[in-house]
Design a protein around this motif. Structure first.
Motif, PDB file in Angstrom:
ATOM      1  N   ALA A  24     -59.623 -91.212 -11.569  1.00  0.00           N
ATOM      2  CA  ALA A  24     -58.464 -92.024 -11.920  1.00  0.00           C
ATOM      3  C   ALA A  24     -57.212 -91.497 -11.248  1.00  0.00           C
ATOM      4  CB  ALA A  24     -58.281 -92.054 -13.444  1.00  0.00           C
ATOM      5  N   ARG A  25     -57.045 -90.174 -11.230  1.00  0.00           N
ATOM      6  CA  ARG A  25     -55.864 -89.595 -10.583  1.00  0.00           C
ATOM      7  C   ARG A  25     -55.833 -89.902  -9.091  1.00  0.00           C
ATOM      8  NH1 ARG A  25     -55.283 -84.172 -14.049  1.00  0.00           N
ATOM      9  NH2 ARG A  25     -57.427 -83.840 -13.406  1.00  0.00           N
ATOM     10  N   CYS A  28     -55.078 -93.553  -8.480  1.00  0.00           N
ATOM     11  CA  CYS A  28     -53.662 -93.823  -8.754  1.00  0.00           C
ATOM     12  C   CYS A  28     -52.781 -93.393  -7.591  1.00  0.00           C
ATOM     13  CB  CYS A  28     -53.228 -93.112 -10.039  1.00  0.00           C
ATOM     14  SG  CYS A  28     -53.852 -93.867 -11.562  1.00  0.00           S
ATOM     15  N   ILE A  71     -49.402 -98.165 -12.238  1.00  0.00           N
ATOM     16  CA  ILE A  71     -50.296 -97.259 -12.954  1.00  0.00           C
ATOM     17  C   ILE A  71     -49.607 -95.931 -13.290  1.00  0.00           C
ATOM     18  CG2 ILE A  71     -52.553 -98.138 -12.305  1.00  0.00           C
ATOM     19  CD1 ILE A  71     -50.516 -95.640 -10.240  1.00  0.00           C
ATOM     20  N   LEU A  74     -50.492 -94.409 -16.593  1.00  0.00           N
ATOM     21  CA  LEU A  74     -51.819 -93.801 -16.620  1.00  0.00           C
ATOM     22  C   LEU A  74     -51.774 -92.360 -16.127  1.00  0.00           C
ATOM     23  CD1 LEU A  74     -54.790 -94.275 -17.261  1.00  0.00           C
ATOM     24  CD2 LEU A  74     -55.101 -95.108 -14.919  1.00  0.00           C
ATOM     25  N   PHE A  75     -50.875 -92.049 -15.186  1.00  0.00           N
ATOM     26  CA  PHE A  75     -50.697 -90.665 -14.750  1.00  0.00           C
ATOM     27  C   PHE A  75     -50.415 -89.762 -15.947  1.00  0.00           C
ATOM     28  CE2 PHE A  75     -49.784 -91.782 -10.217  1.00  0.00           C
ATOM     29  CZ  PHE A  75     -50.559 -90.803  -9.636  1.00  0.00           C
ATOM     30  N   GLN A 288     -53.511 -99.221 -20.544  1.00  0.00           N
ATOM     31  CA  GLN A 288     -54.261 -98.584 -19.463  1.00  0.00           C
ATOM     32  C   GLN A 288     -55.257 -97.560 -19.989  1.00  0.00           C
ATOM     33  OE1 GLN A 288     -51.119 -97.236 -16.846  1.00  0.00           O
ATOM     34  NE2 GLN A 288     -50.791 -99.291 -16.018  1.00  0.00           N
TER      35      GLN A 288
END
Length: 443
Positions: A24-25, A28, A71, A74-75, A288
């Motif tokens: 995910a990171r 992003c 996003i 989300l971070f 998210q």
């Protein structure tokens, strides 16, 4: 791949580590790079004249797309998950909350130092050469825009141990308090400062006061809220929900988001709600987190492949370098295109859109080449004896580091702020630095 090699790779993955968070990171960061490429619309018209525009913002679908593509919350959710896991490991090693915060400061400030050196030298040179200040401002404001993340992320990471204690004692009540505080800040900014007092936005030139300054406290409340959501993600709250409950949570979140942005002050574009952060960013964090949980099973299957693990580990080791340097690299590459008599499609044309993915590959390749040297700054320093003991030094160092970054995001990057940011980053690292422990080499 031989079985020995496979065993070696497996041993490099910590037991219990959720690789979907690493994925995910990485996704992003790559998405941020691509979005910034779409923002930098530089090309030539049919008559050869130079065109500069923020192409993607002119598209009719842009505001709606930001409800999914922004996003940044989300971070902070993933950062909260990582902080909870990291703090538990630190406690098992007997580390203090102060040591935890010092390591986080080092991991953010060390990669920023060479960037601030570059900005200070580059802006100083163009000032001495007498380059058109208007053109310099356009470029400098663009390359300095992502620096808000360093300030916001360090604040919430430094506060993570204390926020985890509140989370363990009070659970969801912490979320309610943070959300209420964010709404109060927004209300004062839009209703009192902007409405009753008639305070205008920050002027485009100079360092004057403006309405945005009243939203700065939400750097704390909104992003701490997103981090707390990450704590719930780590605790398994989202994974214990059925798939239809997560879908309902996302639908309800988007309805709440729609209700908020319908009010005066908020922007329909989530990018407009990002700085200073507003309550819609907190709502987006919940949406998210639920979406990431829904995708957990297919993402886990993807991360069981060696190819996905290799890409994530290689890129993941350079995330801060990619995030900090991608915009300067984009500007440098565009400058080379302008100097070399090469055809440049006009922004917004079909050819321009089709060449953006290719440009993304070029940018990532150049950043990767630069990272071969820059990645050394992402490594945290070896533990030692703190140069200055006591819990008061670390909060002071955090303030010293983040203050000029908030100023850059508010007023735009220029030579004085670049130089001040460099001095403050070095000072913060010195204040929280350490001397080698007895018998330990200073490597």
């Amino acid at each position: 791949m031989s079985s020995a090699a496979a065993d070696t790779t497996a041993r490099t993955i910590p037991i219990g580590r959720d690789l979907t968070l690493d994925l995910a990171r990485v996704v992003c960061v790559v998405l941020v790079v691509f979005v910034h490429i779409l923002f930098t619309g530089v090309g030539r018209a049919e008559d050869g004249s130079l065109l500069i525009e923020r192409t993607v913002e002119a598209q009719p679908w842009f505001s709606a797309a930001t409800w999914v593509a922004n996003i940044m919350p989300l971070f902070f959710v993933v950062g909260g998950y990582a902080a909870r896991a990291g703090w538990r490991s630190a406690q098992r090693r007997g580390e203090s909350a102060d040591a935890f915060a010092r390591v986080r400061l080092a991991r953010l400030a060390r990669p920023a130092v060479p960037l601030f050196v570059f900005f200070t030298v580059a802006l100083g040179v163009v000032r001495m050469l007498g380059v058109d200040p208007a053109l310099v401002d356009v470029v400098a404001v663009g390359v300095g825009s992502p620096l808000w993340f360093l300030a916001a992320y360090l604040i919430v990471q430094a506060a993570a141990p204390a926020m985890m204690r509140l989370h363990e004692r009070n659970g969801g009540r912490v979320l309610l308090v943070l959300l209420g505080a964010a709404l109060l800040v927004d209300g004062f900014r839009y209703i009192v400062a902007g409405g009753l007092l008639g305070i205008q936005p920050v002027p485009p030139e100079g360092y004057g006061a403006g309405q945005e300054l009243f939203g700065v406290p939400n750097i704390v409340f909104v992003w701490l809220f997103a981090q707390q959501v990450g704590f719930f993600l780590f605790d398994g709250w989202f994974s214990r929900r059925r798939w239809w409950e997560l879908v309902l949570l996302m639908v309800g979140g988007y309805l709440a988001l729609w209700g908020l942005v319908s009010l005066d002050g908020y922007s329909w574009s989530m990018l407009g709600n990002q700085w200073p952060p507003t309550t819609p960013m907190a709502v987006l964090a919940v949406i998210q987190a639920a979406g990431l949980t829904l995708l957990h099973r297919p993402l886990t299957a993807l991360m069981e492949t060696r190819a996905a693990q290799g890409v994530v580990f290689v890129v993941g080791a350079r995330l801060m370098t990619i995030y900090l340097w991608h915009l300067p690299i984009i500007m440098i590459l565009i400058g080379i295109e302008l100097l070399v008599p090469a055809p440049m499609p006009a922004p917004g044309t079909a050819l321009w859109w089709w060449t953006r993915p290719l440009f993304l590959v070029v940018v990532l390749a150049v950043v990767w080449a630069a990272s071969l040297w820059l990645v050394r700054f992402e490594a945290a320093p070896r533990p030692g004896i703190p140069r200055f003991g006591g819990m008061r030094i670390t909060p002071l160092a955090v303030v010293v580091f983040v203050a000029p970054l908030i100023a850059i995001t508010t007023y735009g990057l220029d030579f004085p702020l670049a130089a001040v940011s460099l001095a403050c980053a070095v000072t913060a690292l010195w204040l929280t630095g350490s001397t080698p422990a007895a018998g330990r080499p200073n490597t």
